[in-house]
Design a protein around this motif. Sequence first.
Motif, mmCIF file in Angstrom:
data_model
loop_
_atom_site.group_PDB
_atom_site.id
_atom_site.type_symbol
_atom_site.label_atom_id
_atom_site.label_comp_id
_atom_site.label_asym_id
_atom_site.label_seq_id
_atom_site.Cartn_x
_atom_site.Cartn_y
_atom_site.Cartn_z
ATOM 1 N N GLY A 62 32.625 44.999 21.905
ATOM 2 C CA GLY A 62 31.433 44.329 21.409
ATOM 3 C C GLY A 62 30.391 44.009 22.470
ATOM 4 O O GLY A 62 29.222 44.391 22.328
ATOM 5 N N PRO A 63 30.745 43.315 23.549
ATOM 6 C CA PRO A 63 29.738 43.008 24.565
ATOM 7 C C PRO A 63 29.159 44.255 25.240
ATOM 8 O O PRO A 63 27.964 44.309 25.526
ATOM 9 C CB PRO A 63 30.492 42.139 25.571
ATOM 10 C CG PRO A 63 31.601 41.535 24.789
ATOM 11 C CD PRO A 63 31.990 42.582 23.788
ATOM 12 N N SER A 64 29.992 45.251 25.478
ATOM 13 C CA SER A 64 29.489 46.476 26.101
ATOM 14 C C SER A 64 28.512 47.205 25.181
ATOM 15 O O SER A 64 27.450 47.653 25.607
ATOM 16 C CB SER A 64 30.646 47.412 26.450
ATOM 17 O OG SER A 64 31.539 46.773 27.323
ATOM 18 N N LEU A 65 28.879 47.324 23.916
ATOM 19 C CA LEU A 65 28.006 47.979 22.946
ATOM 20 C C LEU A 65 26.707 47.198 22.766
ATOM 21 O O LEU A 65 25.624 47.779 22.703
ATOM 22 C CB LEU A 65 28.731 48.134 21.607
ATOM 23 C CG LEU A 65 27.954 48.818 20.489
ATOM 24 C CD1 LEU A 65 27.563 50.234 20.885
ATOM 25 C CD2 LEU A 65 28.772 48.832 19.216
ATOM 26 N N SER A 66 26.806 45.872 22.714
ATOM 27 C CA SER A 66 25.602 45.051 22.573
ATOM 28 C C SER A 66 24.676 45.213 23.764
ATOM 29 O O SER A 66 23.458 45.296 23.607
ATOM 30 C CB SER A 66 25.976 43.575 22.412
ATOM 31 O OG SER A 66 26.616 43.360 21.187
ATOM 32 N N TRP A 68 24.442 47.810 25.736
ATOM 33 C CA TRP A 68 23.853 49.157 25.662
ATOM 34 C C TRP A 68 22.730 49.199 24.628
ATOM 35 O O TRP A 68 21.670 49.756 24.876
ATOM 36 C CB TRP A 68 24.953 50.158 25.328
ATOM 37 C CG TRP A 68 24.452 51.553 25.172
ATOM 38 C CD1 TRP A 68 24.083 52.406 26.167
ATOM 39 C CD2 TRP A 68 24.251 52.246 23.940
ATOM 40 N NE1 TRP A 68 23.677 53.603 25.623
ATOM 41 C CE2 TRP A 68 23.769 53.527 24.249
ATOM 42 C CE3 TRP A 68 24.445 51.906 22.605
ATOM 43 C CZ2 TRP A 68 23.469 54.460 23.280
ATOM 44 C CZ3 TRP A 68 24.141 52.837 21.640
ATOM 45 C CH2 TRP A 68 23.665 54.104 21.982
ATOM 46 N N LEU A 69 22.963 48.589 23.452
ATOM 47 C CA LEU A 69 21.932 48.547 22.420
ATOM 48 C C LEU A 69 20.718 47.754 22.883
ATOM 49 O O LEU A 69 19.573 48.142 22.652
ATOM 50 C CB LEU A 69 22.492 47.931 21.135
ATOM 51 C CG LEU A 69 23.473 48.785 20.355
ATOM 52 C CD1 LEU A 69 24.168 47.953 19.289
ATOM 53 C CD2 LEU A 69 22.774 49.977 19.737
ATOM 54 N N TYR A 70 20.957 46.640 23.547
ATOM 55 C CA TYR A 70 19.861 45.797 24.038
ATOM 56 C C TYR A 70 19.006 46.551 25.044
ATOM 57 O O TYR A 70 17.782 46.537 24.959
ATOM 58 C CB TYR A 70 20.445 44.532 24.665
ATOM 59 C CG TYR A 70 19.408 43.571 25.165
ATOM 60 C CD1 TYR A 70 18.883 42.598 24.324
ATOM 61 C CD2 TYR A 70 18.953 43.614 26.477
ATOM 62 C CE1 TYR A 70 17.930 41.710 24.771
ATOM 63 C CE2 TYR A 70 18.003 42.732 26.935
ATOM 64 C CZ TYR A 70 17.488 41.775 26.083
ATOM 65 O OH TYR A 70 16.540 40.903 26.536
ATOM 66 N N SER A 75 15.803 43.903 22.044
ATOM 67 C CA SER A 75 16.591 42.686 21.858
ATOM 68 C C SER A 75 17.097 42.485 20.426
ATOM 69 O O SER A 75 18.077 41.778 20.214
ATOM 70 C CB SER A 75 15.772 41.466 22.284
ATOM 71 O OG SER A 75 14.609 41.360 21.487
ATOM 72 N N SER A 76 16.464 43.087 19.444
ATOM 73 C CA SER A 76 16.926 42.900 18.071
ATOM 74 C C SER A 76 17.979 43.929 17.654
ATOM 75 O O SER A 76 18.613 43.776 16.603
ATOM 76 C CB SER A 76 15.746 42.945 17.106
ATOM 77 O OG SER A 76 15.123 44.209 17.164
ATOM 78 N N ALA A 77 18.195 44.956 18.443
ATOM 79 C CA ALA A 77 19.134 46.022 18.069
ATOM 80 C C ALA A 77 20.573 45.523 17.904
ATOM 81 O O ALA A 77 21.231 45.892 16.926
ATOM 82 C CB ALA A 77 19.069 47.167 19.073
#
Length: 108
Positions: A62-66, A68-70, A75-77
Amino acid sequence: SAGEHNTRWPLASVLFHFHLFVFGGLLRPTPWLLCCSIAPPEHRGLVLGVAESCHGVAGVIGPSLSGWLYEGYGSSAPAAVSGWLCAAAMGIVLAVPLQPPAAKRKPD
């Protein structure tokens, strides 16, 4: 002022994490209770093991994916993807027919 702004963030972080740990600790037993009430006794160990494994993997991915998305999409991804994943999970849960556990009879 700039100094005042910098001193508020540590307090906000402490309050956020306190809230997260207290209410997370209160809410975390609920899915395990549901797993135990639905699964037959001979499968409870397997069900709880899979549930705890998924929880552990989510805590790593979760934190890694978040992050990467960010970094890649803004920031809203992370919130948008999280919302879609929650909606998909809810759809799966609602699509699977739930059979209530059989009533336990007391011996006569």
